[in-house]
Scaffold this motif. Structure first.
Motif, PDB file in Angstrom:
ATOM      1  N   PRO A  91       0.737  -1.199   0.043  1.00 53.08           N
ATOM      2  CA  PRO A  91      -0.006   0.144   0.127  1.00 53.08           C
ATOM      3  C   PRO A  91       0.905   1.105   0.061  1.00 53.08           C
ATOM      4  CG  PRO A  91      -0.938  -1.601   1.521  1.00 53.08           C
ATOM      5  CD  PRO A  91       0.449  -2.049   1.003  1.00 53.08           C
ATOM      6  N   TYR A  92       2.060   1.144   0.618  1.00 52.59           N
ATOM      7  CA  TYR A  92       2.797   2.528   0.710  1.00 52.59           C
ATOM      8  C   TYR A  92       3.768   2.653  -0.494  1.00 52.59           C
ATOM      9  CZ  TYR A  92       1.033   3.461   5.425  1.00 52.59           C
ATOM     10  OH  TYR A  92       0.379   3.920   6.566  1.00 52.59           O
ATOM     11  N   THR A  93       3.774   1.508  -1.051  1.00 55.43           N
ATOM     12  CA  THR A  93       4.738   1.736  -2.333  1.00 55.43           C
ATOM     13  C   THR A  93       3.541   2.094  -3.533  1.00 55.43           C
ATOM     14  OG1 THR A  93       5.781  -0.336  -2.120  1.00 55.43           O
ATOM     15  CG2 THR A  93       5.599   0.284  -4.446  1.00 55.43           C
ATOM     16  N   LEU A  94       2.519   1.965  -3.310  1.00 55.61           N
ATOM     17  CA  LEU A  94       1.293   2.440  -4.159  1.00 55.61           C
ATOM     18  C   LEU A  94       1.167   3.894  -3.730  1.00 55.61           C
ATOM     19  CD1 LEU A  94      -1.279  -0.552  -4.371  1.00 55.61           C
ATOM     20  CD2 LEU A  94       0.541   0.191  -6.175  1.00 55.61           C
ATOM     21  N   ALA A  95       1.358   4.402  -2.522  1.00 54.79           N
ATOM     22  CA  ALA A  95       1.076   5.877  -2.351  1.00 54.79           C
ATOM     23  C   ALA A  95       2.246   6.342  -2.889  1.00 54.79           C
ATOM     24  CB  ALA A  95       1.159   5.881  -0.709  1.00 54.79           C
ATOM     25  N   CYS A  96       3.626   5.935  -2.841  1.00 53.00           N
ATOM     26  CA  CYS A  96       4.677   6.702  -3.335  1.00 53.00           C
ATOM     27  C   CYS A  96       4.569   6.715  -4.710  1.00 53.00           C
ATOM     28  CB  CYS A  96       5.896   5.938  -2.984  1.00 53.00           C
ATOM     29  SG  CYS A  96       6.450   5.981  -1.354  1.00 53.00           S
ATOM     30  N   VAL A  97       3.985   5.815  -5.575  1.00 49.47           N
ATOM     31  CA  VAL A  97       3.891   5.796  -6.801  1.00 49.47           C
ATOM     32  C   VAL A  97       2.767   7.000  -7.268  1.00 49.47           C
ATOM     33  CG1 VAL A  97       2.662   4.523  -8.940  1.00 49.47           C
ATOM     34  CG2 VAL A  97       4.670   3.352  -7.295  1.00 49.47           C
ATOM     35  N   HIS A  98       1.611   6.865  -6.535  1.00 49.71           N
ATOM     36  CA  HIS A  98       0.743   8.229  -6.711  1.00 49.71           C
ATOM     37  C   HIS A  98       1.306   9.510  -6.526  1.00 49.71           C
ATOM     38  CE1 HIS A  98      -2.677  10.365  -6.170  1.00 49.71           C
ATOM     39  NE2 HIS A  98      -2.301  10.955  -5.159  1.00 49.71           N
ATOM     40  N   ASN A  99       1.909   9.623  -5.386  1.00 48.09           N
ATOM     41  CA  ASN A  99       2.584  10.864  -5.200  1.00 48.09           C
ATOM     42  C   ASN A  99       3.472  11.265  -6.151  1.00 48.09           C
ATOM     43  OD1 ASN A  99       1.299  10.921  -2.746  1.00 48.09           O
ATOM     44  ND2 ASN A  99       2.915  10.454  -1.331  1.00 48.09           N
ATOM     45  N   HIS A 100       4.634  10.367  -6.540  1.00 51.17           N
ATOM     46  CA  HIS A 100       5.384  10.808  -7.505  1.00 51.17           C
ATOM     47  C   HIS A 100       4.850  11.247  -8.721  1.00 51.17           C
ATOM     48  CE1 HIS A 100       9.364  10.916  -9.387  1.00 51.17           C
ATOM     49  NE2 HIS A 100       9.017  10.203 -10.202  1.00 51.17           N
ATOM     50  N   ALA A 101       3.713  10.538  -9.076  1.00 52.33           N
ATOM     51  CA  ALA A 101       2.845  11.080 -10.311  1.00 52.33           C
ATOM     52  C   ALA A 101       2.379  12.387 -10.338  1.00 52.33           C
ATOM     53  CB  ALA A 101       1.891   9.963 -10.664  1.00 52.33           C
ATOM     54  N   VAL A 102       1.889  12.716  -8.928  1.00 51.93           N
ATOM     55  CA  VAL A 102       1.334  13.951  -8.790  1.00 51.93           C
ATOM     56  C   VAL A 102       2.619  15.018  -8.803  1.00 51.93           C
ATOM     57  CG1 VAL A 102       0.378  15.558  -6.845  1.00 51.93           C
ATOM     58  CG2 VAL A 102      -0.634  13.291  -7.293  1.00 51.93           C
ATOM     59  N   ILE A 103       3.652  14.501  -8.097  1.00 52.56           N
ATOM     60  CA  ILE A 103       4.683  15.861  -8.141  1.00 52.56           C
ATOM     61  C   ILE A 103       5.429  15.812  -9.623  1.00 52.56           C
ATOM     62  CG2 ILE A 103       7.127  16.061  -7.445  1.00 52.56           C
ATOM     63  CD1 ILE A 103       6.137  14.563  -4.562  1.00 52.56           C
ATOM     64  N   HIS A 104       5.346  14.788 -10.592  1.00 54.29           N
ATOM     65  CA  HIS A 104       6.022  14.561 -11.562  1.00 54.29           C
ATOM     66  C   HIS A 104       5.155  15.416 -12.494  1.00 54.29           C
ATOM     67  CE1 HIS A 104       8.195  13.233 -15.246  1.00 54.29           C
ATOM     68  NE2 HIS A 104       7.010  13.091 -15.661  1.00 54.29           N
ATOM     69  N   HIS A 105       3.622  15.343 -12.284  1.00 51.07           N
ATOM     70  CA  HIS A 105       2.710  16.341 -13.201  1.00 51.07           C
ATOM     71  C   HIS A 105       3.007  17.815 -12.804  1.00 51.07           C
ATOM     72  CE1 HIS A 105      -1.510  17.147 -14.400  1.00 51.07           C
ATOM     73  NE2 HIS A 105      -0.934  16.765 -15.469  1.00 51.07           N
TER      74      HIS A 105
END
Length: 119
Positions: free
Chosen positions: A84-98
């Motif tokens: 779950p926290y890997t997925l949270a990091c994937v999400h956050n990185h996508a938000v930040i990258h965007h």
């Protein structure tokens, strides 16, 4: 104690005090990374994810992007791609990258708090 400090950073961010969260998370991550647990321990990874969020919320998108990328990679290596926290990091990185590519506002970031162990 370190788990409590990580969760304090989460609460500081949640109440809108990203600067206090940044200070808490930097101090905690330094202690965790230099201590016996090391930088890839679960607590350190949760703290690093929070610190990346702090940077992002304070407008330091480049620092947030670099740290979220490293944290995501360490979560995948240590806990797998479906944690779950890997997925949270994937999400956050996508938000930040965007965010690096736009100027019309911010998306919601996810936090990685630490569940206390049972007594």
């Amino acid at each position: 104690m370190h788990a409590t400090a990580v969760n304090l950073g989460v609460l500081q961010r949640a109440t809108g005090d990203a600067q206090a969260a940044l200070e808490t998370d930097q101090t905690t991550l330094n202690a965790l990374s230099q201590g016996a647990l090391g930088p890839d321990h679960y607590y350190a990874l949760c703290c690093a994810a929070g610190l990346a969020n702090d940077f992002f919320l304070l407008g330091e998108t480049g620092a947030a992007h670099d740290l979220s990328s490293r944290t995501r990679e360490l979560f995948v290596a240590r806990h797998g791609p479906a944690h779950p926290y890997t997925l949270a990091c994937v999400h956050n990185h996508a938000v930040i990258h965007h965010e690096l590519e736009r100027t019309d506002g911010r998306d919601d970031l996810l936090d990685c708090d630490i569940e206390p162990t049972s007594l």
